[in-house]
Design a protein around this motif. Structure first.
Motif, mmCIF file in Angstrom:
data_model
loop_
_atom_site.group_PDB
_atom_site.id
_atom_site.type_symbol
_atom_site.label_atom_id
_atom_site.label_comp_id
_atom_site.label_asym_id
_atom_site.label_seq_id
_atom_site.Cartn_x
_atom_site.Cartn_y
_atom_site.Cartn_z
ATOM 1 N N LEU A 125 12.623 -5.928 16.216
ATOM 2 C CA LEU A 125 12.841 -6.972 15.216
ATOM 3 C C LEU A 125 12.562 -6.439 13.812
ATOM 4 O O LEU A 125 13.125 -6.930 12.838
ATOM 5 N N CYS A 126 11.688 -5.405 13.746
ATOM 6 C CA CYS A 126 11.468 -4.672 12.498
ATOM 7 C C CYS A 126 11.147 -5.586 11.318
ATOM 8 O O CYS A 126 11.738 -5.452 10.228
ATOM 9 N N GLY A 127 10.236 -6.551 11.564
ATOM 10 C CA GLY A 127 9.867 -7.480 10.492
ATOM 11 C C GLY A 127 11.028 -8.360 10.083
ATOM 12 O O GLY A 127 11.127 -8.753 8.921
ATOM 13 N N TYR A 128 11.921 -8.670 11.022
ATOM 14 C CA TYR A 128 13.175 -9.404 10.759
ATOM 15 C C TYR A 128 14.093 -8.611 9.833
ATOM 16 O O TYR A 128 14.836 -9.183 9.060
ATOM 17 N N GLY A 129 13.978 -7.292 9.884
ATOM 18 C CA GLY A 129 14.976 -6.451 9.215
ATOM 19 C C GLY A 129 14.518 -5.481 8.152
ATOM 20 O O GLY A 129 15.139 -4.425 7.989
ATOM 21 N N PRO A 130 13.469 -5.778 7.394
ATOM 22 C CA PRO A 130 13.128 -4.873 6.289
ATOM 23 C C PRO A 130 12.754 -3.451 6.718
ATOM 24 O O PRO A 130 12.996 -2.494 5.978
ATOM 25 N N VAL A 131 12.143 -3.316 7.887
ATOM 26 C CA VAL A 131 11.686 -1.982 8.294
ATOM 27 C C VAL A 131 12.887 -1.200 8.808
ATOM 28 O O VAL A 131 13.393 -1.440 9.894
ATOM 29 N N VAL A 132 13.351 -0.279 7.999
ATOM 30 C CA VAL A 132 14.589 0.437 8.329
ATOM 31 C C VAL A 132 14.319 1.896 8.702
ATOM 32 O O VAL A 132 15.035 2.479 9.523
ATOM 33 N N LEU A 133 13.261 2.462 8.123
ATOM 34 C CA LEU A 133 12.937 3.860 8.437
ATOM 35 C C LEU A 133 11.857 3.967 9.507
ATOM 36 O O LEU A 133 11.616 5.047 10.046
ATOM 37 N N GLY A 134 11.238 2.847 9.813
ATOM 38 C CA GLY A 134 10.098 2.841 10.737
ATOM 39 C C GLY A 134 8.861 2.382 9.987
ATOM 40 O O GLY A 134 8.726 2.630 8.778
ATOM 41 N N HIS A 135 7.970 1.722 10.728
ATOM 42 C CA HIS A 135 6.750 1.211 10.091
ATOM 43 C C HIS A 135 5.911 2.350 9.522
ATOM 44 O O HIS A 135 5.826 3.437 10.118
ATOM 45 N N ASN A 136 5.279 2.053 8.394
ATOM 46 C CA ASN A 136 4.291 2.973 7.839
ATOM 47 C C ASN A 136 4.883 4.366 7.608
ATOM 48 O O ASN A 136 4.255 5.383 7.912
ATOM 49 N N HIS A 137 6.064 4.401 7.063
ATOM 50 C CA HIS A 137 6.750 5.697 6.870
ATOM 51 C C HIS A 137 5.982 6.541 5.864
ATOM 52 O O HIS A 137 5.697 6.095 4.743
ATOM 53 N N PRO A 138 5.634 7.802 6.226
ATOM 54 C CA PRO A 138 4.721 8.567 5.358
ATOM 55 C C PRO A 138 5.241 8.769 3.931
ATOM 56 O O PRO A 138 4.483 8.603 2.970
ATOM 57 N N GLU A 139 6.496 9.083 3.768
ATOM 58 C CA GLU A 139 6.996 9.332 2.391
ATOM 59 C C GLU A 139 7.001 8.059 1.557
ATOM 60 O O GLU A 139 6.636 8.067 0.381
ATOM 61 N N VAL A 140 7.418 6.976 2.208
ATOM 62 C CA VAL A 140 7.463 5.704 1.473
ATOM 63 C C VAL A 140 6.053 5.276 1.112
ATOM 64 O O VAL A 140 5.770 4.896 -0.036
ATOM 65 N N GLU A 141 5.158 5.380 2.082
ATOM 66 C CA GLU A 141 3.784 4.924 1.828
ATOM 67 C C GLU A 141 3.078 5.830 0.827
ATOM 68 O O GLU A 141 2.219 5.371 0.068
ATOM 69 N N ASN A 142 3.455 7.089 0.800
ATOM 70 C CA ASN A 142 2.878 7.999 -0.187
ATOM 71 C C ASN A 142 3.295 7.569 -1.596
ATOM 72 O O ASN A 142 2.475 7.529 -2.519
ATOM 73 N N ALA A 143 4.580 7.223 -1.741
ATOM 74 C CA ALA A 143 5.068 6.748 -3.044
ATOM 75 C C ALA A 143 4.357 5.456 -3.438
ATOM 76 O O ALA A 143 4.013 5.254 -4.602
ATOM 77 N N VAL A 144 4.139 4.607 -2.450
ATOM 78 C CA VAL A 144 3.454 3.332 -2.702
ATOM 79 C C VAL A 144 2.016 3.595 -3.153
ATOM 80 O O VAL A 144 1.539 3.030 -4.141
#
Lengths: 417, 260
Positions: free
Chosen positions: A67-86
């Motif tokens: 279900l991926c949060g009803y869609g927003p999670v597209v690369l996978g939860h807690n994606h390291p590159e995305v979370e690093n940018a965050v």
């Protein structure tokens, strides 16, 4: 985190937490995440953590997350590159008096990706931008009426919600509805309300809840465009749900749509809250005339997540991978259905699949099927389309199909084939 | 408040409970003993309904009866509603002077007894037979009230249109009562209908209460249906959820109208 074993799950902590929530929160959990919408008493209500293609609920049950949060999670939860940018942006701050440079960078990125986008604005949720977009259409055309498809979801605002609570009839009186794929109904509406229709808002394909998804029939979008041009109506595409999951340039590219404005949200920041509306230059003046503001909309944190997510989607094989995994799931489920004496259809684009039993208008079969899959660690929603993310693997699909092979006979035992 | 809708709910949602009342309550049964008449309620430019009193029973029907013994006409729905709520309102008596004694002395007894079980001291009864009766009339009122709202509420016309066709079975475990709320096709259009304790061939959606006690708590407003469904034990739902979803909107409106 990885999927668990063969035990059947139970949900005591979820239920206890829900009982506490029900005392101090209206409906305990409201909106689309209300338990009644899934399988009451037989699915998790509260999540604890998530990683990649999996999540864990408050009972410690682990699930493959379709279900991926009803869609927003597209690369996978807690994606390291995305979370690093965050994290990097969080260290600098998250709520300022002014937007950061990231907003300009993100607008530049989106206008470079989406062919018709000469400009972009940002908000937080899908409803924010769909509601604003119809106001822009009204401002541009000096007309009142908006056409939408019956059963389509454009958000929870008064003009588009199905629920009457607190909604005045006046708030709906300028909203007209047509059935999906029915050009004849659209023609009738334009003939009945000549010169009064400001915009048509449609999803790229039809994804109602409680029903199979429907693709546009041949020539649908060309005819829509022709009618819009003939009648001076703006075509707004609500691409909130599929977003950049099907194509990094937007779903309209997949379906050959030529919109005037597009709304995006879910799959653009890998779970961080941001939405955007884009449009052609000729609508900029109208866009500027429609006041648009929200306290948290300029936060640079989701913008950092969005920029990173879009870069990864653009440069990796994430999109074709989701398509291919979804196709394996679709074919596998349809074959397994046949093996067990059922005709099942997996509808929609393969990255956003949804399974229905062909002879199950009352949804009993899909409810039992999903209940049993959930109890075995595979989170499939019985009434809403599913989502594949780039962190899912062939092994996840194998495990899902292996489990479905055990679950179809349970459905048959309980309800008959 | 839409007085016409309220009148429709009283006529189609509450008046039918007289059937159950005289079958259960001795005082009510005594009030109609030996009477044989057809009592019709009419609201000008609005809904009508009738009850047939015969052999110690009452049978409710919507619309006008071809041969009523008594015709009570109301110029406005507000007048009818006030009468139904116990105010001293004199309707126009078009027909039925010989039955005046019954109307003035006996009919109010029925209304009083119904009020006793629904809202009065009887609401807190502990006698299981009374509780079962209250569940029965509560469920009957819910079903009839939902149909009245679905049919007559102009503000919910879009909801009525978008309600899926089918039958919702509401069942109290282990032994009933049970009833259905249905949207069915008729003459190229649709109607809403209800059944009560009649065999059900196929239910497109099901809502089940674990016990009469749970059903009574819900009827008395002591239980929140949405959160109880979420807790997954006392109220279970399944099947065509959009039908349950829409029915719950009608039920909410029914409750709102009669309690305002």
């Amino acid at each position: 985190m990885s999927q668990k074993n063969n035990e059947r799950y139970s949900y005591e902590n979820s239920l206890n937490l829900f009982a506490r929530a029900a005392k101090i929160i209206p409906e305990g959990i409201y909106g689309h995440q209300n338990p009644a919408f899934v399988i009451p008493g037989a699915s998790p209500y509260f999540a604890d953590r998530a990683e990649g293609g999996y999540f864990r609920d408050v009972d410690g049950n682990e699930f493959i997350d379709f279900l991926c949060g009803y869609g927003p999670v597209v690369l996978g939860h807690n994606h390291p590159e995305v979370e690093n940018a965050v994290r990097k942006q969080m260290a600098k701050g998250s709520c300022f008096n002014h937007p950061g440079e990231l907003m300009v960078q993100l607008a530049e990125k989106i206008t470079s990706l989406v062919d018709l986008a000469d400009w972009a604005i940002f908000a937080k949720n899908g409803s924010d931008v769909t509601t604003w977009a119809i106001r822009v259409a009204r401002e541009f055309t000096n007309r009142k009426k908006i056409i939408m498809a019956k059963g389509a979801y454009h958000g929870a605002h008064a003009w588009c919600t199905d629920y009457p609570g607190g909604v005045l009839p006046e708030e709906k009186e300028n909203i007209l509805a047509m059935n999906w794929n029915r050009i004849d109904e659209l023609e009738k509406l334009t003939a009945t309300h000549p010169g009064d229709i400001a915009g048509i808002i449609l999803t790229p394909y039809h994804h109602p809840t409680f029903a199979a998804q429907e693709m546009p029939v041949d020539g649908f979008w060309k005819k829509i465009r022709k009618i819009c041009d003939r009648e001076g109506i703006l075509l707004i595409i609500d691409d909130i749900r599929a977003c950049f999951r099907l194509d990094i340039h937007g779903s309209h590219e997949v379906f050959g749509i030529k919109p005037d404005m597009i709304c995006f949200a879910k799959a653009m920041a890998n779970g961080h809250p941001i939405s955007t509306a884009v449009g052609r230059d000729r609508y900029r003046e109208a866009a500027e005339a429609v006041f648009f503001a929200g306290t948290f909309w300029f936060s640079p944190v989701p913008m950092a997540a969005a920029l990173t997510t879009l870069n990864i989607l653009e440069t990796s094989d994430a999109i074709p991978k989701m398509k291919q995994l979804g196709m394996r799931l679709k074919n596998g489920l349809e074959d397994l259905g046949k093996k067990h004496g059922y005709n099942v259809t997996v509808s929609g684009p393969s990255a956003l699949p949804y399974m229905t039993f062909d002879d199950d208008p009352d949804l009993y079969h899909i409810q039992v099927f999903c209940r049993e899959m959930i109890a075995r660690g595979i989170f499939l929603h019985p009434h809403h389309n599913w989502f594949i993310c780039a962190a899912h693997t062939d092994a996840d699909i194998d495990y899902t199909l292996k489990t479905a092979d055990k679950v179809f006979p349970i459905v048959a035992r309980e309800l008959g084939a | 408040m839409n007085e016409m809708l309220k009148a429709s709910i009283y006529l189609k949602g509450i008046l039918p409970l007289m059937e159950d009342l005289v079958a259960f309550d001795q005082t009510a049964a005594q009030a109609i003993k030996g009477k044989r008449l057809i009592l019709q309620f009419e609201i000008k430019n609005g809904p009508s309904a009738h009850i047939i009193i015969r052999d110690g029973t009452i049978c409710h029907g919507t619309g006008k009866h071809p041969l009523p013994s008594v015709r009570l006409t109301f110029k406005t729905p507000d007048l009818f509603n006030r009468m139904f709520e116990g105010e001293d309102v004199r309707p126009g008596l078009r027909k039925g002077i010989p039955h005046l004694y019954f109307l003035i002395k006996k009919f109010p007894i029925l209304a009083d007894r119904l009020t006793y079980y629904l809202e009065g001291a009887g609401k807190n009864a502990t006698d299981p037979a009374v509780i079962d009766f209250q569940v029965k009339i509560g469920l009957h009122a819910m079903l009839c009230g939902m149909a009245a709202v679905a049919t007559d509420d102009p503000d919910l016309r879009n909801i009525a249109d978008s309600t899926p066709f089918g039958t919702l079975l509401i069942n109290v475990l282990p032994d009933g009562p049970f009833g259905t709320f249905s949207k069915i096709r008729q003459n190229g259009n649709f109607i809403f209908s209800v059944s009560f304790n009649q065999p059900v061939k196929h239910a497109n959606a099901v809502m089940e209460f674990a016990s009469a006690d749970v059903a009574k708590q819900l009827i008395d407003g002591k239980l929140n249906a949405v959160t109880t469904i979420g807790l997954g034990k006392d109220i279970k739902i399944g099947g065509l959820l959009p039908l349950i979803d829409k029915a719950s909107i009608f039920l909410y409106q029914f409750d709102k109208v009669i309690n305002n």
